[in-house]
Motif scaffolding. Structure first.
Motif, mmCIF file in Angstrom:
data_model
loop_
_atom_site.group_PDB
_atom_site.id
_atom_site.type_symbol
_atom_site.label_atom_id
_atom_site.label_comp_id
_atom_site.label_asym_id
_atom_site.label_seq_id
_atom_site.Cartn_x
_atom_site.Cartn_y
_atom_site.Cartn_z
ATOM 1 N N ARG A 146 0.855 -1.189 0.000
ATOM 2 C CA ARG A 146 0.000 0.000 0.000
ATOM 3 C C ARG A 146 0.887 1.235 0.000
ATOM 4 O O ARG A 146 1.823 1.328 0.804
ATOM 5 C CB ARG A 146 -0.909 -0.023 1.231
ATOM 6 C CG ARG A 146 -1.907 1.114 1.260
ATOM 7 C CD ARG A 146 -2.965 0.905 2.295
ATOM 8 N NE ARG A 146 -2.401 0.911 3.646
ATOM 9 C CZ ARG A 146 -3.146 0.896 4.735
ATOM 10 N NH1 ARG A 146 -4.464 0.856 4.662
ATOM 11 N NH2 ARG A 146 -2.581 0.905 5.925
ATOM 12 N N VAL A 147 0.598 2.180 -0.884
ATOM 13 C CA VAL A 147 1.464 3.341 -1.057
ATOM 14 C C VAL A 147 0.710 4.648 -0.817
ATOM 15 O O VAL A 147 -0.513 4.712 -0.956
ATOM 16 C CB VAL A 147 2.080 3.371 -2.482
ATOM 17 C CG1 VAL A 147 2.970 2.177 -2.722
ATOM 18 C CG2 VAL A 147 1.005 3.452 -3.544
ATOM 19 N N GLU A 148 1.481 5.658 -0.457
ATOM 20 C CA GLU A 148 0.961 7.023 -0.400
ATOM 21 C C GLU A 148 2.134 7.996 -0.459
ATOM 22 O O GLU A 148 3.268 7.636 -0.146
ATOM 23 C CB GLU A 148 0.108 7.265 0.841
ATOM 24 C CG GLU A 148 0.865 7.285 2.143
ATOM 25 C CD GLU A 148 -0.030 7.627 3.331
ATOM 26 O OE1 GLU A 148 -0.861 8.561 3.222
ATOM 27 O OE2 GLU A 148 0.109 6.976 4.367
ATOM 28 N N GLY A 180 11.438 17.863 4.623
ATOM 29 C CA GLY A 180 11.375 18.909 3.610
ATOM 30 C C GLY A 180 11.330 18.403 2.178
ATOM 31 O O GLY A 180 11.558 19.174 1.243
ATOM 32 N N THR A 181 11.021 17.127 1.973
ATOM 33 C CA THR A 181 10.955 16.584 0.611
ATOM 34 C C THR A 181 9.825 15.568 0.496
ATOM 35 O O THR A 181 9.394 14.981 1.486
ATOM 36 C CB THR A 181 12.301 15.948 0.198
ATOM 37 O OG1 THR A 181 12.290 15.667 -1.186
ATOM 38 C CG2 THR A 181 12.589 14.698 0.996
ATOM 39 N N LYS A 182 9.355 15.358 -0.714
ATOM 40 C CA LYS A 182 8.305 14.365 -0.965
ATOM 41 C C LYS A 182 8.922 12.972 -1.038
ATOM 42 O O LYS A 182 9.976 12.774 -1.643
ATOM 43 C CB LYS A 182 7.591 14.650 -2.291
ATOM 44 C CG LYS A 182 6.867 15.959 -2.325
ATOM 45 C CD LYS A 182 5.562 15.851 -1.591
ATOM 46 C CE LYS A 182 4.791 17.166 -1.781
ATOM 47 N NZ LYS A 182 3.481 17.087 -1.201
ATOM 48 N N LEU A 183 8.266 12.019 -0.395
ATOM 49 C CA LEU A 183 8.707 10.627 -0.385
ATOM 50 C C LEU A 183 7.502 9.730 -0.652
ATOM 51 O O LEU A 183 6.361 10.135 -0.460
ATOM 52 C CB LEU A 183 9.303 10.257 0.976
ATOM 53 C CG LEU A 183 10.487 11.064 1.468
ATOM 54 C CD1 LEU A 183 10.733 10.801 2.947
ATOM 55 C CD2 LEU A 183 11.720 10.729 0.660
ATOM 56 N N MET A 184 7.783 8.515 -1.069
ATOM 57 C CA MET A 184 6.737 7.517 -1.171
ATOM 58 C C MET A 184 6.811 6.655 0.084
ATOM 59 O O MET A 184 7.868 6.145 0.438
ATOM 60 C CB MET A 184 6.925 6.622 -2.389
ATOM 61 C CG MET A 184 5.848 5.554 -2.485
ATOM 62 S SD MET A 184 6.024 4.437 -3.871
ATOM 63 C CE MET A 184 7.587 3.675 -3.475
ATOM 64 N N SER A 185 5.683 6.500 0.736
ATOM 65 C CA SER A 185 5.575 5.600 1.877
ATOM 66 C C SER A 185 4.913 4.333 1.357
ATOM 67 O O SER A 185 3.829 4.394 0.778
ATOM 68 C CB SER A 185 4.716 6.240 2.969
ATOM 69 O OG SER A 185 4.453 5.316 4.000
ATOM 70 N N ILE A 186 5.580 3.194 1.522
ATOM 71 C CA ILE A 186 4.993 1.929 1.103
ATOM 72 C C ILE A 186 4.983 0.967 2.282
ATOM 73 O O ILE A 186 6.000 0.791 2.950
ATOM 74 C CB ILE A 186 5.713 1.327 -0.130
ATOM 75 C CG1 ILE A 186 5.031 0.018 -0.570
ATOM 76 C CG2 ILE A 186 7.192 1.128 0.112
ATOM 77 C CD1 ILE A 186 5.429 -0.463 -1.945
ATOM 78 N N GLU A 187 3.815 0.416 2.543
ATOM 79 C CA GLU A 187 3.662 -0.609 3.568
ATOM 80 C C GLU A 187 3.706 -1.950 2.832
ATOM 81 O O GLU A 187 2.735 -2.328 2.180
ATOM 82 C CB GLU A 187 2.339 -0.455 4.300
ATOM 83 C CG GLU A 187 2.231 0.834 5.082
ATOM 84 C CD GLU A 187 0.823 1.068 5.576
ATOM 85 O OE1 GLU A 187 0.573 0.807 6.777
ATOM 86 O OE2 GLU A 187 -0.014 1.485 4.770
#
Length: 113
Positions: A24-26, A32-39
């Protein structure tokens, strides 16, 4: 997983073309930066989130929760090492022991000969 996977966006993600993570991603902002969080999905459960920088994403394939469940790793050796190292103990395989009978172990110093 239960009959209904948790709500959210699921994907198959290749990181730097070397590691594949299914889960699952968001999009999140940290440091201070955009990241992808993946479970990551493993054994039908969502594991703790892993954060990945956008420039590290080699390929991102959105999919349904059902497809993600079918494509999840089946064995712990299929997980990237960093994710496998953080697995809770109950998700690790039991140690393998060879069935050795006591009669098989007879050191010479214990025999009468």
């Amino acid at each position: 997983m239960t009959d209904q996977p948790p709500a959210g966006e699921y994907a198959i993600v290749e990181v730097l073309g070397h590691r594949t993570i299914v889960g699952r991603v968001e999009e999140v902002e940290r440091f201070g930066t955009k990241l992808m969080s993946i479970e990551p999905l493993f054994q039908g459960q969502l594991l703790a989130a892993v954060l990945i920088g956008g420039s590290s994403i080699y390929q991102f394939t959105p999919c349904s929760a059902d497809v993600a469940a079918l494509r999840q790793p089946k064995e712990n050796w299929q997980l990237p090492a960093s994710i496998r190292a953080a697995l809770p103990p109950e998700m690790l395989p039991a140690p393998e022991h060879e069935d050795v009978e006591e009669a098989d172990f007879e050191p010479s110093f214990l025999s009468d000969e």
